[in-house]
Design an enzyme around this catalytic site. Structure first.
Site, PDB file in Angstrom:
ATOM      1  N   GLN A 141       0.833  -1.206   0.000  1.00  0.00           N
ATOM      2  CA  GLN A 141       0.000   0.000   0.000  1.00  0.00           C
ATOM      3  C   GLN A 141       0.866   1.253   0.000  1.00  0.00           C
ATOM      4  OE1 GLN A 141      -2.811  -1.884   3.298  1.00  0.00           O
ATOM      5  NE2 GLN A 141      -3.456   0.199   2.906  1.00  0.00           N
ATOM      6  N   ARG A 156      -5.004   7.991  16.665  1.00  0.00           N
ATOM      7  CA  ARG A 156      -6.332   7.956  16.066  1.00  0.00           C
ATOM      8  C   ARG A 156      -7.349   7.368  17.040  1.00  0.00           C
ATOM      9  NH1 ARG A 156      -9.040   8.810  11.054  1.00  0.00           N
ATOM     10  NH2 ARG A 156      -7.167   9.787  10.256  1.00  0.00           N
ATOM     11  N   PHE A 186      -7.761   2.079  11.712  1.00  0.00           N
ATOM     12  CA  PHE A 186      -6.479   2.567  12.241  1.00  0.00           C
ATOM     13  C   PHE A 186      -6.585   3.041  13.696  1.00  0.00           C
ATOM     14  CE2 PHE A 186      -2.599   5.236  12.039  1.00  0.00           C
ATOM     15  CZ  PHE A 186      -1.785   4.463  11.240  1.00  0.00           C
ATOM     16  N   ALA A 212      -5.756   5.719   5.341  1.00  0.00           N
ATOM     17  CA  ALA A 212      -6.562   6.748   5.989  1.00  0.00           C
ATOM     18  C   ALA A 212      -7.770   7.131   5.115  1.00  0.00           C
ATOM     19  CB  ALA A 212      -5.716   7.983   6.320  1.00  0.00           C
ATOM     20  N   GLU A 231     -12.729   3.419   5.185  1.00  0.00           N
ATOM     21  CA  GLU A 231     -12.719   2.847   6.532  1.00  0.00           C
ATOM     22  C   GLU A 231     -13.996   3.056   7.349  1.00  0.00           C
ATOM     23  OE1 GLU A 231      -9.036   5.194   6.983  1.00  0.00           O
ATOM     24  OE2 GLU A 231      -8.377   3.530   8.238  1.00  0.00           O
TER      25      GLU A 231
HETATM   26  N1  MTE Z   1     -11.582  -2.245   0.201  1.00  0.00           N
HETATM   27  C1  MTE Z   1     -11.088  -3.357  -0.388  1.00  0.00           C
HETATM   28  N2  MTE Z   1     -11.865  -4.002  -1.269  1.00  0.00           N
HETATM   29  N3  MTE Z   1      -9.858  -3.833  -0.103  1.00  0.00           N
HETATM   30  C2  MTE Z   1      -9.044  -3.206   0.812  1.00  0.00           C
HETATM   31  O1  MTE Z   1      -7.918  -3.652   1.044  1.00  0.00           O
HETATM   32  N4  MTE Z   1      -8.792  -1.334   2.391  1.00  0.00           N
HETATM   33  C3  MTE Z   1      -9.487  -0.376   3.254  1.00  0.00           C
HETATM   34  C4  MTE Z   1     -10.495   0.432   2.441  1.00  0.00           C
HETATM   35  N5  MTE Z   1     -11.321  -0.448   1.653  1.00  0.00           N
HETATM   36  C5  MTE Z   1      -9.536  -2.022   1.463  1.00  0.00           C
HETATM   37  C6  MTE Z   1     -10.824  -1.566   1.097  1.00  0.00           C
HETATM   38  C7  MTE Z   1      -8.605   0.561   3.928  1.00  0.00           C
HETATM   39  S1  MTE Z   1      -7.841   0.083   5.341  1.00  0.00           S
HETATM   40  C8  MTE Z   1      -8.402   1.833   3.474  1.00  0.00           C
HETATM   41  S2  MTE Z   1      -7.432   2.924   4.310  1.00  0.00           S
HETATM   42  C9  MTE Z   1      -8.994   2.301   2.217  1.00  0.00           C
HETATM   43  O2  MTE Z   1      -9.772   1.298   1.575  1.00  0.00           O
HETATM   44  C10 MTE Z   1      -7.854   2.729   1.305  1.00  0.00           C
HETATM   45  O3  MTE Z   1      -8.268   3.141   0.074  1.00  0.00           O
HETATM   46  P1  MTE Z   1      -8.829   4.609  -0.248  1.00  0.00           P
HETATM   47  O4  MTE Z   1      -7.977   5.587   0.493  1.00  0.00           O
HETATM   48  O5  MTE Z   1      -8.682   4.703  -1.698  1.00  0.00           O
HETATM   49  O6  MTE Z   1     -10.223   4.616   0.239  1.00  0.00           O
HETATM   50 MO1  MOS Z   2      -6.130   1.810   6.006  1.00  0.00          MO
HETATM   51  S1  MOS Z   2      -5.964   1.000   7.863  1.00  0.00           S
HETATM   52  O1  MOS Z   2      -5.628   3.396   6.573  1.00  0.00           O
HETATM   53  O2  MOS Z   2      -4.781   1.188   5.211  1.00  0.00           O
END
Ligand code: MTE
Ligand code: MOS
Length: 783
Positions: free
Chosen positions: A205, A318, A352, A518, A727
């Protein structure tokens, strides 16, 4: 146009499928490890894991391993030309001399096949001197075993707050961890080109940090290392820090052997080695006035950080910033500290730390409502922030009225009041089965607390034929970021979505990126993509203005046509314009940049405005519990969530549904068990596969699942009026836990508090309902 305004007919806001949906479901989507088979001379890496939770490595004999056919090399600390550390805190030796948890890799074997590498790893002779270990948070607290900074978030004076209270309660609460269980385990693939440039494909990531850490391990400048992430099969925060060491091992192997190296953890290794959601312990004291309004809250949060710091400090920050959830608490004193235990190094996981912080307060409200003589939903609503109020860290709660509106809408949509009566009637009629119905709110701050991370870059190319290729700094882990970025680019350039392609995330295209985390991926990278597109469009508008005989400000770009304001019929074709612009020597590509304005955060004082805005949501869940076994099912869930003006409604619905179900897993099913005995396997993770670690699947989905996005919710100052979604919906699942509490309570007499462990597994639910049942006055037989 300002950032949030969108043109009338725009690709953003269209409900389209994920850009790789067809590839995902047909198995054609490629992941990091799929790329290895394309390489010749590939080497496979396998770890030598410690059989002790804590031990000094006193000897390492690889003679027998090197004799295993196919084994090429054993990597140890002696091979590291740069810094022997895989983290950013300097406390994560890549090849340790002290094993800090059960399974900790102390060396890596490279071989021609995975089987050979595995046999080689088993043949490495390591001698250990076992040391005393700390496994549970409670042991860590008793032994004063902490790591990193301790932080305090305070407002007002809790002594005054408790004096004003009509009721004061105290309690303790343990919150379980959670395994990410992304479908794709951690993987890295590295090779070195003829000029010594290191190229790593990584399931990460945070490609920039993977690049930086690999560079320091190899003793190279960042410019000599390129990291690419094609896509991940899920990250959920578990690939924010954990991938770096694996990438570094693969890259080290590649530089030493000149052969490409593949490292992929199998499920057991991934579960044994990589960090998880932090378990938390909370000790609290809460004061309420005669109307049930918070007067004060005093809390000590202790997280289980595992063996090294990793992201434990920001996770704690957080958690502290989300203790308030949606509630105004006038006097607050909250302390956070991080236990050091001999377990995997706990890390980011969707939310988080926010979920743990919110759960503490939601648990308090659920526990004390009956003691205050209030329905829990009434107690919650009474404590909501009102416009003009600020969080304990000093940030005004903008749009606090949205929480009230959303709550009212959801209660109506879900027929909450009617169903409360139905549930009461059902419970009166069924002595051995009880239902519970609960509603809980979510308020979640969007932006990285660490202000510097709130920046992003993009690189957009328009080729001579009018086709568009975008690069941006965010990674795709299934959350639909790439889909959204294509919609943003198509909207900003005024071209059809079909003209836009997206290239894999690479550190040599867009440098110095932040983790995709985040939930801010779309806000940040969307801002950057739009900035790049705006520059290209301005260049093209200058050319079109000449051709069309109007001022550049009056040129419109829409669906592949370029025309003067008010005269679509006088339009030019986008492709023709691009062709002309090239011949006039116009720059047709641009680098874009975005930094979130208006943020400031004092990490030590824990004061400031760390968030651009708050994301709101609420959920109603109904459950039914069996009084003989504690088994339960979710009968119905109604969710209403605020995503601003959605960039991509189908993607956002998926995120809200998925977040809720993942939260349901954390709160009700998933239980990590470690060997806490003094036996030979002390510290071993006992739930290291899908057979012992229960994940939610189709069978745990709510019987009825109604998911809605809040309407008329434009968020000014964010790309095309949208809000982050990744999240926050996870925490909508808290209503399921609270519904279980209500159902357990219904087995006993009213007016009692019902403590419930987390996760609320059937076993935990059974003990909670059994305690409630025991409190019921026994009926006299024959009465
Ligand atoms: N959705 C899917 N399908 N797979 C993932 O790994 N990660 C989550 C969320 N949704 C995730 C997910 C987490 S921890 C975060 S921080 C956000 O997606 C990250 O992506 P974004 O910042 O583009 O929303
Ligand atoms: Mo998401 S826990 O901020 O990758």
């Amino acid at each position: 146009m300002s950032l949030h305004e969108r043109p009338a007919a725009a690709p953003v806001g269209e409900a389209i499928a994920h850009e790789s949906a067809a590839l995902h479901v047909t198995g054609h989507a490629l992941y990091t490890d799929d790329l290895g088979v394309r390489l010749q001379n590939l080497l496979h890496a396998w770890p030598v894991g410690s059989p002790h939770a804590h031990a000094r490595v006193t000897g390492l004999d690889m003679g027998a391993a090197l004799a295993v056919p196919g084994v090429v090399r054993v990597l140890t600390a002696a091979d590291v030309p740069g810094v022997n550390d895989a983290g950013v805190k300097g406390d994560e030796p890549l090849f340790p001399t002290e094993a800090m948890y059960h399974g900790h890799p102390v060396a890596w074997v490279l071989a021609d096949s995975e089987d050979a590498a595995r046999l080689g790893a088993a043949a490495v002779q390591v001698t250990y001197e076992p040391l005393p270990s700390v496994i549970t948070v409670r042991e860590a607290i008793a032994q004063d075993a902490f790591q990193g900074a301790q932080s305090t978030l305070a407002r007002g004076d809790v002594t005054v707050g408790f004096e004003q209270a009509a009721h004061v309660f105290t309690g303790e609460f343990d919150i379980g961890g959670q395994e990410h269980f992304y479908l794709e385990t951690n993987a890295a693939l590295a090779h070195v080109d003829e000029a010594g440039q290191v190229f790593i494909q990584s399931s990460t990531q945070h490609p920039t940090e993977t690049q930086e850490i690999t560079a320091h391990v190899l003793g190279l400048p960042s410019s000599a290392v390129t990291v690419q992430c094609l896509r991940m099969g899920g990250g959920f925060g578990g690939k924010e820090m954990q991938p770096h060491g694996y990438a570094a091992v693969a890259a080290l192997g590649a530089t030493l052997t000149g052969r490409p190296v593949r490292l992929r953890l199998n499920r057991t290794l991934d579960m044994t080695q990589t960090g998880k959601r932090h378990p938390f312990h909370a000790a609290w004291k809460a004061g309420f006035d005669a109307d049930g309004r918070f007067t004060a809250l005093e809390v000590t949060l202790t997280s289980d950080g595992g063996w090294s710091l990793d992201l434990s400090e920001p996770v704690m920050a957080r958690a502290l910033c989300h203790l308030d959830n949606a509630y105004f608490i006038p006097h607050v004193h909250a302390r956070g500290r991080i236990a050091r235990t001999n377990k995997t190094s706990q890390t980011a996981f969707r939310g988080f730390g926010g979920p743990q912080g919110m759960l503490v307060t939601e648990d308090i409200l659920g526990r004390v409502a009956p003691l205050l003589g209030l329905d829990a939903h009434e107690l919650r609503a009474r404590n909501f922030y009102r416009p003009g109020e600020a969080t304990p860290y000093g940030q005004p709660v903008r749009h606090a009225e949205r929480m009230h509106d959303l709550w009212a809408q959801l209660l109506t949509r879900s027929d909450f009041r009617e169903r409360q009566a139905e549930v009461a009637a059902f419970n009166a009629a069924h002595p051995h089965r009880k239902r519970g119905l609960s509603v809980t709110p979510v308020k979640f701050g969007i932006s990285f607390n660490f202000t510097a991370y709130n920046q992003a870059g993009a690189l957009v190319h328009v080729y001579k034929d009018g086709s568009v290729l975008i690069n941006h700094g965010g990674t795709e882990m299934g959350q639909g970021l790439h889909t959204k970025m294509m919609q943003v680019a198509a909207t900003a350039l005024g071209v059809p979505l079909s003209s836009v392609r997206l290239a894999p995330t690479r550190t040599d295209k867009v440098p110095n990126t932040s983790a995709t985390a985040a939930s801010s991926g779309a806000d940040l990278n969307g801002g950057a993509v739009k900035d790049a597109c705006d520059q290209i469009r301005a260049n093209l508008a200058a050319v079109a203005a000449g051709t069309l005989g109007v001022h550049p400000d009056d040129v419109r770009f829409e669906a592949g046509r370029v025309f003067p304001l008010g005269h679509p019929e006088r339009g030019l074709d986008w492709k023709a314009l691009v062709h002309d612009a090239y011949h006039l020597r116009t720059q047709l590509w641009a680098a874009g940049f975005y930094r979130t304005p208006g943020l400031h955060w004092d990490r030590v004082a824990m004061q400031g405005e760390p968030f651009k805005y708050f994301s709101y949501g609420a959920s109603v869940t109904e459950v039914e519990v069996d009084g003989f076994t504690g088994a339960y099912r979710v009968r119905r869930a109604d969710l209403l969530h605020d995503v601003g003006d959605s960039l991509s409604p189908l993607i956002d619905l998926g995120q809200v549904e998925g977040g809720y179900v993942q939260g349901l897993g954390w709160l009700t099913l998933e239980e990590l068990r470690w060997d806490e005995s003094d036996g030979p396997n002390r510290g071993r993770l006992q739930t290291q596969s899908a057979s012992t670690y229960k994940l939610p699947s189709f069978s745990e989905l709510p019987g009825q699942f109604n998911v809605g996005l809040l309407e008329r919710a434009t968020e000014t100052g964010v790309v095309y009026g949208s809000k982050a979604v990744g999240e926050p919906p996870l925490m909508l699942a808290i209503s399921a836990r609270e519904a279980l509490r209500e159902a357990c309570a219904a087995f006993g007499p009213p007016g009692r508090t019902t403590p419930l462990n987390s996760p609320a597994t059937p076993e935990a639910v059974y003990w909670a309902l059994d305690a409630a049942r025991a409190a019921r006055p026994q009926e006299v037989p024959g009465d």
